[in-house]
Design a protein around this motif. Structure first.
Motif, short mmCIF file in Angstrom:
data_model
loop_
_atom_site.label_atom_id
_atom_site.label_comp_id
_atom_site.label_asym_id
_atom_site.label_seq_id
_atom_site.Cartn_x
_atom_site.Cartn_y
_atom_site.Cartn_z
N ARG A 246 0.83 -1.20 0.00
CA ARG A 246 0.00 0.00 0.00
C ARG A 246 0.87 1.25 0.00
O ARG A 246 0.57 2.23 -0.69
CB ARG A 246 -0.91 -0.02 1.23
CG ARG A 246 -2.03 1.00 1.21
CD ARG A 246 -2.90 0.87 2.43
NE ARG A 246 -3.59 -0.42 2.47
CZ ARG A 246 -4.37 -0.81 3.46
NH1 ARG A 246 -4.55 -0.02 4.52
NH2 ARG A 246 -4.98 -1.98 3.42
N ALA A 247 1.94 1.23 0.78
CA ALA A 247 2.84 2.38 0.83
C ALA A 247 3.49 2.63 -0.52
O ALA A 247 3.65 3.78 -0.95
CB ALA A 247 3.90 2.16 1.90
N LYS A 248 3.87 1.56 -1.21
CA LYS A 248 4.51 1.70 -2.52
C LYS A 248 3.54 2.30 -3.53
O LYS A 248 3.92 3.20 -4.30
CB LYS A 248 4.99 0.33 -3.01
CG LYS A 248 5.74 0.38 -4.33
CD LYS A 248 6.26 -0.99 -4.72
CE LYS A 248 7.00 -0.94 -6.04
NZ LYS A 248 7.52 -2.29 -6.44
N VAL A 249 2.30 1.82 -3.54
CA VAL A 249 1.30 2.36 -4.47
C VAL A 249 1.05 3.83 -4.20
O VAL A 249 1.03 4.65 -5.13
CB VAL A 249 -0.02 1.57 -4.35
CG1 VAL A 249 -1.14 2.26 -5.13
CG2 VAL A 249 0.16 0.14 -4.85
N PHE A 250 0.89 4.19 -2.92
CA PHE A 250 0.59 5.59 -2.60
C PHE A 250 1.79 6.48 -2.88
O PHE A 250 1.63 7.64 -3.26
CB PHE A 250 0.17 5.71 -1.13
CG PHE A 250 -0.50 7.02 -0.81
CD1 PHE A 250 -1.77 7.30 -1.27
CD2 PHE A 250 0.16 7.99 -0.07
CE1 PHE A 250 -2.38 8.50 -0.99
CE2 PHE A 250 -0.44 9.19 0.21
CZ PHE A 250 -1.72 9.44 -0.25
N ARG A 251 2.99 5.94 -2.71
CA ARG A 251 4.20 6.72 -3.00
C ARG A 251 4.27 7.05 -4.49
O ARG A 251 4.65 8.16 -4.88
CB ARG A 251 5.44 5.94 -2.55
CG ARG A 251 6.73 6.74 -2.59
CD ARG A 251 7.81 6.11 -1.75
NE ARG A 251 8.02 4.70 -2.08
CZ ARG A 251 7.73 3.70 -1.26
NH1 ARG A 251 7.23 3.93 -0.07
NH2 ARG A 251 7.97 2.45 -1.64
N VAL A 252 3.87 6.10 -5.34
CA VAL A 252 3.85 6.34 -6.78
C VAL A 252 2.76 7.35 -7.15
O VAL A 252 2.99 8.27 -7.93
CB VAL A 252 3.63 5.02 -7.55
CG1 VAL A 252 3.40 5.29 -9.03
CG2 VAL A 252 4.82 4.09 -7.36
N LEU A 253 1.58 7.19 -6.55
CA LEU A 253 0.44 8.07 -6.87
C LEU A 253 0.69 9.51 -6.47
O LEU A 253 0.13 10.43 -7.07
CB LEU A 253 -0.83 7.56 -6.19
CG LEU A 253 -1.43 6.26 -6.73
CD1 LEU A 253 -2.62 5.84 -5.88
CD2 LEU A 253 -1.84 6.41 -8.19
N THR A 254 1.51 9.73 -5.45
CA THR A 254 1.77 11.09 -4.97
C THR A 254 3.15 11.60 -5.37
O THR A 254 3.57 12.66 -4.90
CB THR A 254 1.64 11.15 -3.44
OG1 THR A 254 2.54 10.21 -2.83
CG2 THR A 254 0.22 10.83 -3.01
#
Length: 286
Positions: free
Chosen positions: A112-120
């Motif tokens: 989840r952290a990796k996905v959100f890091r990419v999205l932001t």
């Protein structure tokens, strides 16, 4: 095709559905930061100014999605004002108004952290929002979206999500995840302002009506021609964007200066006890 209003009555302007939704969101917010916060054992609560900002965001949301939206079916400038308020004013105030513990579950797992890091990631957010905004306002795309309620709902849902992601690097409400310093945020805002300019310029300097959706619309404002209304729409969007960016930039530098002064004060307090003993660097060396 896009449906136009033949006239405006009291209830269509008041927009009861938008008003009820706004009130429910307000009740949910104060329940979240009040009873639910205490129930779940969180200490952090937004400052009174952040709470007022959240309430102001809800008021702007209602104004845009209610009264302004009523006119946006017949007026391109009203349509652009609705978009500008919803995507440029509401997201930063919502992001700042919620306590940081609301966002921390986004990093609860590595995936989840990796996905959100990419999205932001700043470059991703800039390209996604401004790229879709420019694509949305291409005449053939715009008319296709306006002729389908499904496409309209999907496009505005995606643009709303992209707007929140675009605002995250600037207003990041989780201190330990705020990776941009004030200078970098200034560059980010300048880049964002530049990327949205071509779409606005295309509309402002066009001497023909670009969108079929508004060519047969009844005149919403008698003091403006359809072409003037189209050009005014781009001006409204750009003006609201610049005001929003300016306010957020001022907020960022205010807190940067405040934090800088706090660090200087703490440093002075750690040095002062040694100075009070009358010791000098030369005597301390021995």
């Amino acid at each position: 095709m896009h449906q136009h209003h033949g006239g405006f009555d009291f209830w269509s302007v008041i927009s009861p559905g938008a008003l009820i939704l706004t009130i429910l969101l307000g009740v949910l917010y104060f329940t979240l930061i009040g009873p639910w916060r205490r129930k779940w054992g969180y200490d952090e609560s937004p400052s009174i100014w952040k709470q007022r900002g959240f309430v102001f965001a809800l008021a702007v949301f209602y104004f845009a999605s209610g009264p302004v939206s009523t006119f946006s079916h017949d007026s391109f400038s009203a349509h652009m004002m609705e978009m500008a308020l919803v995507y440029m004013v509401v997201p930063p105030l919502i992001l700042l108004g919620l306590p940081s513990w609301v966002y921390r579950p986004l990093w609860s797992t590595p995936r989840r952290a990796k996905v959100f890091r990419v999205l932001t990631f700043p470059l991703v957010t800039l390209i996604c929002f401004n790229g879709f905004f420019s694509l949305y306002h291409l005449p053939v795309v715009f008319d296709a979206i306006m002729s389908s309620s499904i496409l309209m709902a999907a496009s505005h849902g995606f643009m709303g999500f992209a707007a929140f992601m675009m605002w995250w690097p600037i207003t990041c409400p989780v201190p330990e995840k705020d990776t941009l310093n004030p200078v970098m945020k200034l560059g980010y805002i300048i880049g964002d302002s530049i990327l949205i300019t071509p779409a606005c310029a295309l509309i402002v300097f066009s001497d023909v009506l670009l969108y079929q959706s508004f060519q047969e619309a009844p005149v919403a404002f008698s003091f403006m021609s359809a072409l003037d209304d189209q050009q005014m729409g781009a001006v409204v969007m750009k003006a609201i964007q610049e005001i929003a960016y300016g306010c957020v930039l001022g907020y960022t530098f205010y807190h940067w200066v405040k934090e800088h002064k706090r660090m200087e004060r703490e440093e002075a307090e750690t040095i002062r006890p040694r100075g009070e003993k009358g010791e000098t660097p030369s005597t301390m060396a021995y």
